[in-house]
Design an enzyme around this catalytic site. Structure first.
Site, PDB file in Angstrom:
ATOM      1  N   VAL A 175      -7.557 -84.680  51.091  1.00 17.21           N
ATOM      2  CA  VAL A 175      -7.725 -83.497  49.399  1.00 17.21           C
ATOM      3  C   VAL A 175      -6.335 -82.894  49.671  1.00 17.21           C
ATOM      4  O   VAL A 175      -5.630 -81.926  50.084  1.00 17.21           O
ATOM      5  CB  VAL A 175      -8.795 -82.799  49.050  1.00 17.21           C
ATOM      6  CG1 VAL A 175      -9.029 -81.955  48.610  1.00 17.21           C
ATOM      7  CG2 VAL A 175      -9.983 -83.453  49.869  1.00 17.21           C
ATOM      8  N   ASN A 190      12.002 -98.216  58.979  1.00 16.67           N
ATOM      9  CA  ASN A 190      12.626 -99.844  59.039  1.00 16.67           C
ATOM     10  C   ASN A 190      14.311 -99.877  58.806  1.00 16.67           C
ATOM     11  O   ASN A 190      14.653 -99.276  59.196  1.00 16.67           O
ATOM     12  CB  ASN A 190      11.087-100.546  58.572  1.00 16.67           C
ATOM     13  CG  ASN A 190      10.234-100.609  58.969  1.00 16.67           C
ATOM     14  OD1 ASN A 190       9.486-100.635  60.291  1.00 16.67           O
ATOM     15  ND2 ASN A 190       9.514-101.088  58.624  1.00 16.67           N
ATOM     16  N   GLY A 222      -0.252 -81.126  56.318  1.00 15.05           N
ATOM     17  CA  GLY A 222      -1.030 -80.601  55.856  1.00 15.05           C
ATOM     18  C   GLY A 222      -0.120 -79.135  56.597  1.00 15.05           C
ATOM     19  O   GLY A 222       1.103 -79.359  56.919  1.00 15.05           O
TER      20      GLY A 222
END
Length: 604
Positions: A297, A494, A545
């Site tokens: 969220v 990569n 976060g």
């Protein structure tokens, strides 16, 4: 006579030595440069005469060149192995270590997998990184030695050619292995033919025929993942290290170098900061509750806020969430039905810190995490859809049940792909402050991508994250229409070079889509992603976060970049994103319109 002859020889040798010295200094234009330098120094009469001369000689010295490249194994924020590349340059006849770059592995963090699977992935990760270190230490110095770090495009082309050769070697090796196996397969016995199907059961006399159940349309099988050649991380890491080396030696911020690479000019006059997509809660498959649908969220601060203001606001929201979790819980008798439709007492909210730096909470319904944020914002005098917006990383590929052919949105609750479209339409109707859905269904469910975009595209951005093709595939095919989406999340992993990142963002913009730069799950402490986001001019930056050092270091770097741009007067406000009208995909996306086109009508 002997002494006289020896003296003449010495004088002749001294004369020849002087002639060589004169020629050497003449070829390097030393007399003229010294004369000009001494004259200018006399007229300037600087307080530190030797410091002035040193600065002038530094400007006259040859440009630094790459001397050697070294690769090492280091650990990322999750304690997994990853690759670090260090670059040494020859500067004024001395070899110096300039900088290093760490690239994160593309391997996912498997929180809910079986131990055997985790061990197998860990082994493959370590093998891939071992090959990358080998490539760097055995080939990269020879490849780049003598190259000026300012020649980013040349370095990237050399790296791309090197990788193409490795791909060809791998292809030839596999073809040889397959050719050796074919004679053995031809000698094997043919399998017996399958038995005929049993006859349909006969109806008993007097038994009424049951209503025929129409079977649901089977879901498309999962596409095999795009192959990733072991060692490919060496390409992306070395390319980033060259860019950082150029920035340090030229005393220029990395984001300006990246912007110059993208826009093919010396230095852009103005830059804007990306809008932040900051994960506040995790309620996905690995969370302790029953809800699987919302892996992340995400909160998006209003574009009118500075980075500092936006993060300060979200830190306060995070603080309030922690208070709710830590609050002592006294179960109370409950007679009304709960969110799950059953009677019972209220549930203690518990949470743990996720590997992406947010709180993972034990919620059981789709509405609960959104109502939590809505209530906290109300208590803080904030309003969803005004002060901040929401985005949901659905991560549909993580909760698909292939045995049933359905999505397990909550424990024991299964929905087919068509029903998923209805869920999202209802969700956006209830919570219009949600302005982005990431991976709402698997990439294989193309019909549902079309349905979601057609139903919600004018109100919500439909983003392909895991569902998006890799950057090499995007650049090869130059087609962003599969799956149908509003934008894509790109990641620096990569064999992706700095030139590739510049090209893919231009491709996304040219097809009127949104470019989002995202971090990998096992992130490193290298803060270059912040510079890349600003230099590439992506619309959003998704870092995770507001916890864990490897993520906060990038937010801190954004603070510094914002301050530099403000002081230099080169920061322009972030333009709010309008939504795509998929019924008129040829229409140009207008700029300068209100953020996200969330109007008062939309909020009703």
């Amino acid at each position: 006579m002997g002494d006289g002859g020896g003296g003449r020889n010495d004088a002749h040798e001294l004369y020849k030595l002087k002639q060589r010295a004169v020629e050497y200094y003449r070829m390097n234009d030393v007399p003229r440069q010294l004369e000009d330098l001494l004259n200018s120094t006399f007229y300037l009469q600087p307080p530190d005469v030797y410091g002035h001369l040193a600065n002038c000689f530094t400007k006259l010295s040859k440009a630094p060149t790459i001397y050697k490249v070294i690769g090492r194994v280091v650990l990322d924020g999750m304690g997994h192995q990853t690759l670090r590349v260090e670059i040494f340059c020859t500067i004024q006849n001395q070899v110096k270590s300039i900088t290093s770059a760490v690239i994160s592995s593309h391997f996912e963090v498997l929180e809910t997998a079986m131990p055997d699977t985790v061990d197998a992935v860990e082994l493959e990760r370590n093998e891939a990184i071992s090959v990358a270190v080998q490539w760097v230490n055995e080939s990269m110095t020879e490849l780049l030695e003598g190259l000026e770090p300012t020649q980013q495009e040349v370095a990237d082309q050399l790296l791309t050619n090197f990788f193409a050769n490795k791909l060809q070697e791998d292809k030839e090796s596999k073809e040889l292995e397959l050719s050796l196996q074919q004679p053995l397969s031809l000698m094997s016995l043919q399998p017996p033919s399958p038995p005929p199907p049993p006859p349909p059961p006969s109806k008993k006399k007097g038994q009424k025929g049951k209503k025929e159940v129409i079977p649901e349309k089977p879901i498309p099988p999962a596409e095999p993942p795009e192959p990733v050649l072991h060692g490919s991380m060496a390409i992306g890491a070395v390319s980033l290290a060259v860019a950082k080396t150029c920035a340090i030696l030229s005393n220029t911020p990395l984001y300006l170098n990246i912007a110059s690479l993208k826009y093919k000019r010396e230095s852009p006059r103005t830059l804007s900061l990306p809008l932040l997509m900051i994960t506040m809660l995790s309620c996905g498959k690995s969370s302790p509750g029953k809800l699987n649908l919302m892996k992340e969220v995400i909160c998006i601060p209003h574009p009118g806020l500075t980075v500092q203001q936006g993060i300060t606001m979200l830190l306060e929201i995070q603080k309030q969430i922690i208070k709710i979790i830590d609050k002592p819980h006294t179960p109370k008798p409950e007679t009304k039905k709960g969110h799950n439709g059953k009677k019972g007492g209220s549930t203690q909210i518990v949470g743990k810190l996720s590997y992406i730096g947010c709180l993972s909470i034990n919620y059981d319904t789709i509405e609960q995490p959104l109502l939590l944020l809505q209530g906290i914002c109300g208590n803080l005098g904030l309003e969803l859809g005004i002060n901040l917006y929401l985005a949901i990383n659905c991560a549909a590929h993580e909760f698909i049940d292939y045995t049933r052919g359905k999505y397990e949105v909550m424990t024991g609750v299964f929905k087919n792909p068509a029903e998923m479209v209805d869920i999202y339409v209802e969700l956006i109707n209830k919570f219009p402050s949600i302005t982005a859905l990431i991976d709402p269904v698997r990439k294989e469910d193309s019909e549902q991508w079309d349905s979601i975009c057609n139903a919600l595209g004018s109100r919500c951005n439909i983003i392909a994250g895991t569902a998006a093709k890799s950057i090499p595939k995007l650049l090869e095919e130059k087609n962003l229409s599969t799956p149908k989406c509003s934008g894509l999340i790109i990641k620096h992993t990569n064999q992706t070079t700095m030139s590739d990142l510049a090209e893919v963002t231009k491709l996304i913009e040219s097809q009127k889509r949104i470019a989002i730069l995202g971090s990998t799950e096992g992130e490193s402490s290298d803060d270059s992603l912040a510079d890349l986001a600003v230099g590439l001019g992506v619309r959003f930056l998704k870092l995770g976060g507001l916890s864990r050092g490897e993520r906060m270091t990038k937010y801190n770097r954004l603070f510094a970049i914002e301050e530099e741009l403000v002081q230099g007067g080169t920061l322009v406000p972030s333009v709010g994103q309008t939504f795509i009208d998929f019924e008129d995909t040829d229409a140009e996306i207008p700029h300068g319109t209100p953020p996200f086109s969330v109007t008062s009508e939309t909020m009703k």
